[in-house]
Design an enzyme around this catalytic site. Sequence first.
Site, PDB file in Angstrom:
ATOM      1  N   ASN A  24      46.484  41.367  40.027  1.00 52.23           N
ATOM      2  CA  ASN A  24      45.071  40.789  40.007  1.00 52.23           C
ATOM      3  C   ASN A  24      45.603  39.134  41.426  1.00 52.23           C
ATOM      4  O   ASN A  24      46.614  38.783  40.940  1.00 52.23           O
ATOM      5  CB  ASN A  24      44.213  40.144  38.920  1.00 52.23           C
ATOM      6  CG  ASN A  24      45.452  39.584  37.816  1.00 52.23           C
ATOM      7  OD1 ASN A  24      46.040  39.671  37.880  1.00 52.23           O
ATOM      8  ND2 ASN A  24      44.833  38.795  37.158  1.00 52.23           N
ATOM      9  N   GLU A  73      44.065  46.859  39.050  1.00 52.01           N
ATOM     10  CA  GLU A  73      44.133  48.305  38.888  1.00 52.01           C
ATOM     11  C   GLU A  73      43.201  48.532  40.129  1.00 52.01           C
ATOM     12  O   GLU A  73      43.704  49.654  41.045  1.00 52.01           O
ATOM     13  CB  GLU A  73      43.100  48.543  37.616  1.00 52.01           C
ATOM     14  CG  GLU A  73      43.467  48.572  36.399  1.00 52.01           C
ATOM     15  CD  GLU A  73      42.765  47.398  35.450  1.00 52.01           C
ATOM     16  OE1 GLU A  73      42.922  46.080  36.704  1.00 52.01           O
ATOM     17  OE2 GLU A  73      42.528  47.188  34.417  1.00 52.01           O
ATOM     18  N   CYS A  80      38.383  47.249  33.309  1.00 47.57           N
ATOM     19  CA  CYS A  80      37.131  46.460  32.941  1.00 47.57           C
ATOM     20  C   CYS A  80      36.263  48.008  33.908  1.00 47.57           C
ATOM     21  O   CYS A  80      36.695  48.860  34.000  1.00 47.57           O
ATOM     22  CB  CYS A  80      36.513  45.276  33.834  1.00 47.57           C
ATOM     23  SG  CYS A  80      36.552  45.096  36.418  1.00 47.57           S
TER      24      CYS A  80
END
Length: 136
Positions: A46, A59, A88
């Site tokens: 991230n 991701e 998420c």
Amino acid sequence: MLSETQRKDLFAGAKQIRAHSYSPYSKYAVGAALLTKSGKIYLGTNIENAAYPAGICAERVAVFKAVADGERDFAAIVVVTRDGGTPCGSCRQVLAEFSPDALVIVANEAGEITREAPLHELLPGAFGPKNLNVQP
Ligand code: THU
């Protein structure tokens, strides 16, 4: 079906890339390792931003790296966070665009698996390319 070697490599990759997380705001580092059906592994972490919405999840970094490299068929993704938090909704949607059947393995930083399921279980009834008569 994932081989033991692939599983090991995915966990090692996710752990390694997690160390590169740029997350000074949330302090929640995420590492993702994406296995293509062709056998390659793409890593993502991230990357946050002072303008918060400009940040991106681990991701999606992995998926976008793979797609930019010409890979669109994914077998599995391993995601490592401190508490084994699941991907998420936006990341599930982006993964579902290409590989609704990909295996999602979520683990905490001790390496304990907190969730292991095909993506279509994590995002049932996803809106997708078929709704727009497109083959990804
Ligand atoms: N994050 C991810 O990288 N993946 C997810 O699926 C959930 C959240 C990141 C975004 C942000 O940098 C931090 O974790 C806290 O939300």
